[in-house]
Design an enzyme around this catalytic site. Structure first.
Site, PDB file in Angstrom:
ATOM      1  N   HIS A  72     -19.667  16.232  34.194  1.00 31.42           N
ATOM      2  CA  HIS A  72     -18.916  16.744  33.053  1.00 31.42           C
ATOM      3  C   HIS A  72     -18.372  18.150  33.323  1.00 31.42           C
ATOM      4  O   HIS A  72     -17.201  18.454  33.041  1.00 31.42           O
ATOM      5  CB  HIS A  72     -19.831  16.747  31.823  1.00 31.42           C
ATOM      6  CG  HIS A  72     -19.144  16.971  30.520  1.00 31.42           C
ATOM      7  ND1 HIS A  72     -18.865  18.229  30.033  1.00 31.42           N
ATOM      8  CD2 HIS A  72     -18.698  16.097  29.579  1.00 31.42           C
ATOM      9  CE1 HIS A  72     -18.278  18.122  28.850  1.00 31.42           C
ATOM     10  NE2 HIS A  72     -18.158  16.845  28.554  1.00 31.42           N
ATOM     11  N   ASP A 105     -21.058  24.650  30.895  1.00 32.36           N
ATOM     12  CA  ASP A 105     -21.124  23.189  30.982  1.00 32.36           C
ATOM     13  C   ASP A 105     -22.290  22.790  31.881  1.00 32.36           C
ATOM     14  O   ASP A 105     -23.337  23.443  31.842  1.00 32.36           O
ATOM     15  CB  ASP A 105     -19.780  22.653  31.500  1.00 32.36           C
ATOM     16  CG  ASP A 105     -19.431  21.290  30.913  1.00 32.36           C
ATOM     17  OD1 ASP A 105     -20.137  20.317  31.222  1.00 32.36           O
ATOM     18  OD2 ASP A 105     -18.455  21.191  30.156  1.00 32.36           O
ATOM     19  N   SER A 155     -14.054  16.922  24.721  1.00 31.94           N
ATOM     20  CA  SER A 155     -14.470  17.709  25.890  1.00 31.94           C
ATOM     21  C   SER A 155     -13.328  17.873  26.875  1.00 31.94           C
ATOM     22  O   SER A 155     -13.247  18.879  27.585  1.00 31.94           O
ATOM     23  CB  SER A 155     -15.638  17.022  26.607  1.00 31.94           C
ATOM     24  OG  SER A 155     -16.863  17.308  26.008  1.00 31.94           O
TER      25      SER A 155
END
Length: 772
Positions: free
Chosen positions: A217, A140, A550
């Site tokens: 994220h 990520d 996600s």
């Protein structure tokens, strides 16, 4: 004097040569990924890296190759910056299996563990010690290691099988890692080759050339999967409580392969896979998908190739399905050795209410945490009524300050980030926003940390409010924020944005595999970005609430960590099977799962096998297991030749002379495909199940449940009873599907094997396709 003249002449020639050289256009260079047959390396070279950089490999001593990444775990090969001539030359090299361009991929962007059926006293958490002996690798945007969710308090020593490192760089020292965050690496060579060496280093104010997360994220997904227990967690008062990952004692290894605002390069993703498997992770979580909306063939998909190498070494890989729903054929990450996860809601919401001047009230959602409107009625305006498409979408510089100043502005969803529309409204002088869904989003609502008082509403409510604005002489409204609501019904609901089947590459394989919580998920956040991710958002928050597949993917990654810990001998396919065959197809009102986009009953094309249910996955009874040979047979069945398959498997393969049915892959779901031009109306597929229950002596009986309105579909199972013993843990059966004729939409039902204690459920989907 003569010597001086000669020097001047030589200097002139050198200047002229350089000038002429610079005047000719240089060949354009791009980054390519090169897959190589490792068995072809001449013994004279001590390593594959030495071989790749030699003139013997490139056949051009004047232009030796300088690899960016060298891959030697999940497959063999390298990435390098090449011109077209070099790339074409490599394609002719008999040792090279494939050469293709590097591409950009994109990120697919509390209470959910309990919603999944996890309890503290008994069950999967306690039996697996919360996953303490498992390492989850997260590909990520990196991590923010100071968060409480990465605390290693009371954790036992790092598993002895761990071989990874804690790479350092700006803002990230070796002390950032601990017994929780056991490793951290970053991969920037592909990114730098595409965007320039200074793309990160020269922009240190918004990014870090280290594993530190500038985007948020990666921190969010890592702590969703395996965050430590953190008390008094909340986002600006919303979702207050105890935050923890699905596997709260599992270890985290962060692989930063994505960079803020510029996506994730295939070459860096593959390097992340390669190093993660080499380091000794047990589970890999990848909330990344295709960059152009078109599914790549398996042999050109870095996530498919990297995960095959991981899977063949016993590493479970979970991926996000994508956020392009509710359109059909929108699901990504389609390979059968991947577990592809769609998104559903949980039973928690953040309600807000729009009150019109005529007294009507409309329900929406919001995570706005600033100064409220205090129930004050304000003028409301819809710029799209007269300002055209850009104004209706509240795009940058599209709003007339004279028309919106001091008013609540209706903005249509689409084309730009939801929170960015609020920034446009605020900068134009607006004091509030109503974010209205379009027809494609239906009634699906997502909470956002807006920069001004704002509320998201469904398409139907949006149309009613716009009508009020048009018909009223003095349209006024206010927005009331109501905090956190728990116990919402129905839940789960298939999120409107969650990508849908059928599988665009191989319709014989149902994707997504299942859904998991992916709407309004609370998890840790970075200090380098505000909760909206906008450059102008300077707010700092320890936790943030996000939605997307996600967020659903790491729920399954964490679940896999728990199952791997409880059943260390299970293969990645067995773990996936346990999740799929125990997944729920009813909501908390015991009604069939509903599609948020349409408010109609959802189908397996929307949710796969159903919604993750960890209360049952620990003891599934039977599993559908798979290994490398099964995947090779599938690839042969869909028409790949042996050399193409070797690009994926990295070892030579041989396809059988007689072509097999792709539907015969021993998958927990069954997808039968008929050609619309064929006269065939019947097909038989084969499956094998393994008894993993506590009772070796068991008898399972088959039952077929067909959805209402599927009268033209007949399903027969032979044999109808499976008897297991200590000596016969595996049993095979055949499923014959007979359809009355072509239908415009797929038809479906379920096969359930039951021993009175377990129910092993598999969706059956029958579809008709036009031949290519």
């Amino acid at each position: 004097m003569a010597s001086s003249s000669l020097s001047l002449f030589l200097s002139f020639l050198l200047t002229l040569t350089l000038s002429l050289t610079n005047s000719f256009p240089q060949p354009e260079r791009k980054t390519y990924i090169v897959r190589v047959n490792p068995r072809a390396k001449p013994t004279i070279f001590t390593s594959h890296s030495h071989w790749y950089a030699s003139s013997a490999f490139s056949s051009d001593s004047s232009q030796p190759i300088t690899p960016l990444h060298v891959y030697d775990t999940v497959f063999h090969g390298f990435s390098a910056s090449l011109d077209q001539t070099q790339a074409d030359s490599l394609r002719q090299n008999p040792s090279v299996l494939a050469v293709y361009e590097d591409r950009v991929r994109h990120l697919h962007t509390t209470r959910s563990p309990q919603f999944l059926g996890l309890r503290t006293q008994l069950g999967l958490w306690s039996l697996s010690d919360y996953g303490s002996d498992v390492v989850v690798g997260v590909l990520d945007t990196g991590v923010w290691p100071e968060r409480r969710s990465f605390s290693d308090r009371n954790l036992p020593p790092v598993p002895a099988t761990w071989r990874g490192e804690c790479e350092t760089g700006p803002g990230f020292s070796a002390s950032a890692c601990n017994k929780k965050l056991v490793g951290a690496r970053f991969f920037s060579k592909g990114h730098s080759a595409k965007y320039g060496k200074d793309a990160v280093a020269g922009n240190a104010s918004v990014e870090f050339l280290s594993p530190r997360d500038a985007d948020g994220h990666g921190t969010h997904t890592a702590t969703t999967a395996a965050g430590s227990i953190a008390f008094d967690a909340n986002f600006s008062g919303y979702a207050a409580g105890v935050a923890k990952g699905v596997a709260p004692k599992a270890r985290v290894a962060a692989y930063k392969v994505c960079w803020k605002n510029q996506g994730c390069l295939d070459s860096d993703i593959l390097a992340g896979f390669d190093k993660a498997v080499s380091d000794g992770v047990n589970v890999i979580s990848v909330s990344i998908g295709g960059g152009d909306g078109v599914a790549s063939p398996y042999y050109l998909d870095p996530i498919a190739v990297g995960s095959y190498g991981a899977n063949s070494r016993g590493v479970f890989v979970a991926t996000s399905a994508g956020n392009d729903g509710p359109s059909p054929l929108s699901v990504t990450n389609l390979a059968p050795w991947l577990t592809t996860v769609g998104a559903g809601t949980i039973d928690r919401s953040f309600p807000a209410e729009i009150v019109l001047g005529d007294g009507r009230k409309f329900s929406g959602v919001s995570l706005y945490a600033g100064k409220p409107l205090s129930d004050k009625m304000l003028s409301i305006v819809y710029p799209g009524r007269t300002g055209g498409l850009s104004a209706s979408l509240c795009m940058e510089n599209s709003l007339d300050p004279k028309a919106v100043a001091g008013k609540i502005v209706i903005c249509d969803r689409g084309s730009s980030p939801r929170v960015a529309k609020g920034l446009v409204v605020r900068d134009a002088g607006g004091v509030g926003m109503i974010l209205a869904n379009g027809a494609t989003n239906g009634e699906g609502l997502v909470g956002d940390a807006h920069v001004l008082p704002a509320c998201a509403i469904g398409a139907n409510e949006g149309d009613v409010i716009k009508s009020y604005v048009t018909s009223s002489a003095n349209p006024i409204a206010t927005i009331v924020f109501k905090g956190t609501l728990v116990g919402v019904k129905p839940a789960p609901v298939v999120a409107s944005f969650s990508a849908r089947g059928p599988n665009g590459l191989s319709p014989e394989l149902l994707k997504p595999d299942l859904i998991a919580p992916g709407v309004n998920i609370l998890a840790a956040w970075t200090d380098a970005a505000g909760p909206t991710g906008l450059e102008t958002d300077s707010r700092k928050t320890e936790f943030n609430i996000l939605s997307g597949t996600s967020m659903a993917c790491p729920h399954v990654s964490g679940a896999a960590a728990l199952l791997k810990s409880a059943h260390p001998d299970w293969s990645p396919a067995a773990i996936r099977s346990a999740m799929m065959t125990t997944a729920g197809v009813n909501d908390n009102q015991n009604e069939q799962l509903v599609d948020e986009a349409t408010d109609h009953v959802a189908t397996p094309l929307d949710f796969g096998a159903g919604h993750l249910n960890l209360a049952r996955a620990l003891d599934p009874g039977l599993v559908y297991d798979l290994g490398d040979a099964d995947y090779v047979s599938f690839l042969c069945a869909i028409g790949y030749d042996a050399r193409t398959i070797q690009v994926i498997t990295h070892v030579p393969v041989t396809c059988p002379r007689r072509k097999q049915l792709a539907e015969n892959l021993n998958y927990p779901s069954i997808s039968v495909v008929f050609s619309q031009t064929s006269g065939s109306r019947s097909k038989t597929v084969l499956r094998t199940v393994t008894n993993v229950g506590t009772k070796p002596e068991a008898i399972y009986n088959a039952k077929v449940d067909l959805a209402s309105g599927m009268d033209g579909l007949k399903v027969a199972v032979r044999p109808e009873t499976l008897s297991f013993t200590k000596a016969a843990r595996k049993q095979s059966f055949a499923v014959t599907v007979t359809a009355a004729g072509p239908t415009s939409t797929p038809v479906y039902g379920y096969l359930v094997w039951s021993d009175g204690e377990h129910e092993v459920r598999s969706p059956i989907v029958v579809s008709w396709v036009q031949p290519m």
